[in-house]
Design an enzyme around this catalytic site. Structure first.
Site, PDB file in Angstrom:
ATOM      1  N   ILE A  12     -47.397 -62.298  85.675  1.00 13.96           N
ATOM      2  CA  ILE A  12     -48.178 -63.436  86.171  1.00 13.96           C
ATOM      3  C   ILE A  12     -49.662 -63.222  85.910  1.00 13.96           C
ATOM      4  O   ILE A  12     -50.370 -64.117  85.461  1.00 13.96           O
ATOM      5  CB  ILE A  12     -47.929 -63.657  87.677  1.00 13.96           C
ATOM      6  CG1 ILE A  12     -46.444 -63.860  87.946  1.00 13.96           C
ATOM      7  CG2 ILE A  12     -48.721 -64.862  88.173  1.00 13.96           C
ATOM      8  CD1 ILE A  12     -46.087 -63.868  89.428  1.00 13.96           C
ATOM      9  N   SER A 119     -46.583 -64.631  99.074  1.00 14.19           N
ATOM     10  CA  SER A 119     -45.201 -64.911  98.711  1.00 14.19           C
ATOM     11  C   SER A 119     -44.535 -65.783  99.759  1.00 14.19           C
ATOM     12  O   SER A 119     -44.850 -65.700 100.958  1.00 14.19           O
ATOM     13  CB  SER A 119     -44.420 -63.596  98.589  1.00 14.19           C
ATOM     14  OG  SER A 119     -43.029 -63.826  98.472  1.00 14.19           O
ATOM     15  N   TYR A 143     -40.866 -56.207 102.090  1.00 11.59           N
ATOM     16  CA  TYR A 143     -41.737 -56.824 101.090  1.00 11.59           C
ATOM     17  C   TYR A 143     -42.470 -58.022 101.681  1.00 11.59           C
ATOM     18  O   TYR A 143     -43.704 -58.131 101.608  1.00 11.59           O
ATOM     19  CB  TYR A 143     -40.927 -57.251  99.861  1.00 11.59           C
ATOM     20  CG  TYR A 143     -41.682 -58.200  98.968  1.00 11.59           C
ATOM     21  CD1 TYR A 143     -42.812 -57.771  98.269  1.00 11.59           C
ATOM     22  CD2 TYR A 143     -41.295 -59.535  98.840  1.00 11.59           C
ATOM     23  CE1 TYR A 143     -43.533 -58.641  97.467  1.00 11.59           C
ATOM     24  CE2 TYR A 143     -42.003 -60.406  98.043  1.00 11.59           C
ATOM     25  CZ  TYR A 143     -43.122 -59.965  97.359  1.00 11.59           C
ATOM     26  OH  TYR A 143     -43.835 -60.834  96.575  1.00 11.59           O
ATOM     27  N   LYS A 147     -46.675 -58.712 102.637  1.00 13.86           N
ATOM     28  CA  LYS A 147     -47.466 -59.862 102.195  1.00 13.86           C
ATOM     29  C   LYS A 147     -48.094 -60.577 103.393  1.00 13.86           C
ATOM     30  O   LYS A 147     -49.249 -61.031 103.336  1.00 13.86           O
ATOM     31  CB  LYS A 147     -46.601 -60.826 101.382  1.00 13.86           C
ATOM     32  CG  LYS A 147     -46.238 -60.311 100.007  1.00 13.86           C
ATOM     33  CD  LYS A 147     -47.472 -60.099  99.146  1.00 13.86           C
ATOM     34  CE  LYS A 147     -47.131 -59.711  97.727  1.00 13.86           C
ATOM     35  NZ  LYS A 147     -48.344 -59.525  96.898  1.00 13.86           N
TER      36      LYS A 147
END
Length: 318
Positions: A12, A119, A143, A147
């Site tokens: 990205i 996210s 995860y 974030k």
């Protein structure tokens, strides 16, 4: 003045770097190259550095000053859900520690503007059909939790006036804006399917007993070029405080639908293989992208077929 892109040699990040260069911005990249590919950067200054390494913070400050950085786009992080479940402490060290180190360096170098790669994993297993920015954030894996902590750190720093921050909660990213910037890490669904097809094996479906129409997980797949343009829109509209935006299409597609599209575009007749669910995967995650459209003027342009065709064209080019 220049823009620092952390993780800019990644999938990205390299798309954002390319768009910045195309419009004439000066760019410098910091990347630990654990998954990044220097060839994607085409001569852009690259500093190999792990943001979670506290012993390298002075080096990061030097980069910010030497390149007269005015704003940062922060991608550098680990991103595998299953790996985060298996190694939670390491994920906090990498993702939370890396951002904390970056913020300390920005403060020392007097750089205020930052766009953060967050996210949709921050939402967790919400019962909502469309997730907007007010949806409760209850991550179900480490995860997603890292974030969310990152967003909280940015909000706290913004409250002091130290930074002006925008967090982009994006959904499932796929496709290729340019063939040479393809997703090669085999961490997301599309390259994972390509890898199986190359080996003559059926693509894996992790669970077909979810409460969805075909039993497979539903995700909002956003083209990587659309996502990259959202980062530029966020950079161009920074303001005091901390803002949060979803980046998605507002349309969900199931894992089976995505795999069927890939099989059709690739011409493969290999049947998918159904395996047990993976830990930490919610059944359905789809964005409500109206806020970013209203405030930043950003809307997705590409659909599922565009994603698959661009990804496959990039794959066969390699």
């Amino acid at each position: 003045m220049s823009i620092l892109v952390t993780g800019g040699a990644g999938y990205i990040g390299s798309h954002v770097v390319r768009l910045l260069l195309e419009r004439g911005d000066e760019v410098v990249v910091v990347d630990d190259l654990s998954s990044g590919i220097p060839a994607r950067l085409d001569g852009v200054p690259l500093v190999e550095l792990d943001l979670s390494d506290t012993g390298r913070r002075t080096d990061l400050v030097d980069v910010l000053r030497a390149h007269e950085v005015s704003a940062v786009v922060h991608f550098a992080a680990k991103k595998q859900v299953a790996e985060s479940v298996a190694r939670p402490a390491w994920y906090y060290e990498q993702n939370v520690g890396g951002l904390a180190g970056l913020l300390l360096a920005l403060e020392e170098a007097d750089v205020r503007d930052i766009v953060f790669s967050s996210s949709a994993a921050v939402y967790g297993a919400t019962p909502s059909v469309l997730l907007d920015e007010s949806t409760p954030t209850v991550p179900i894996n480490p995860y997603g939790a890292t974030k969310l902590v990152g967003e909280q750190m940015l909000a706290a720093a913004a409250a002091t006036g130290a930074v002006r921050a925008t967090s982009l909660r994006y959904f499932n990213v796929a496709g290729a804006g340019w063939p040479e910037l393809a997703d090669t890490a085999v961490l997301n669904l599309v390259p994972m399917v390509f890898e199986r097809l190359d080996a003559g094996e059926g693509p894996r479906i992790f669970g077909d007993d979810y409460p969805t129409a075909d039993g497979t997980c539903i995700r909002d797949y956003v083209h990587v070029l659309d996502l990259a343009r959202a980062h530029l829109a966020a950079l161009d509209t920074v303001r005091d405080g901390h803002r949060v935006f979803n980046v998605g299409t507002g349309t969900g597609s199931s894992v089976r639908e995505m795999i069927d599209a890939i099989l059709e575009v690739s011409g493969s007749t290999i049947e998918p293989v159904v395996e047990p669910r993976r830990a930490g995967d919610p059944a359905e995650v789809v964005a409500d992208p109206r806020l970013i459209a209203r405030e930043l003027g950003w809307r997705s342009e590409f659909g599922l077929r565009d994603i698959v065709e661009s990804a496959w064209a990039a794959h066969v080019r390699r």
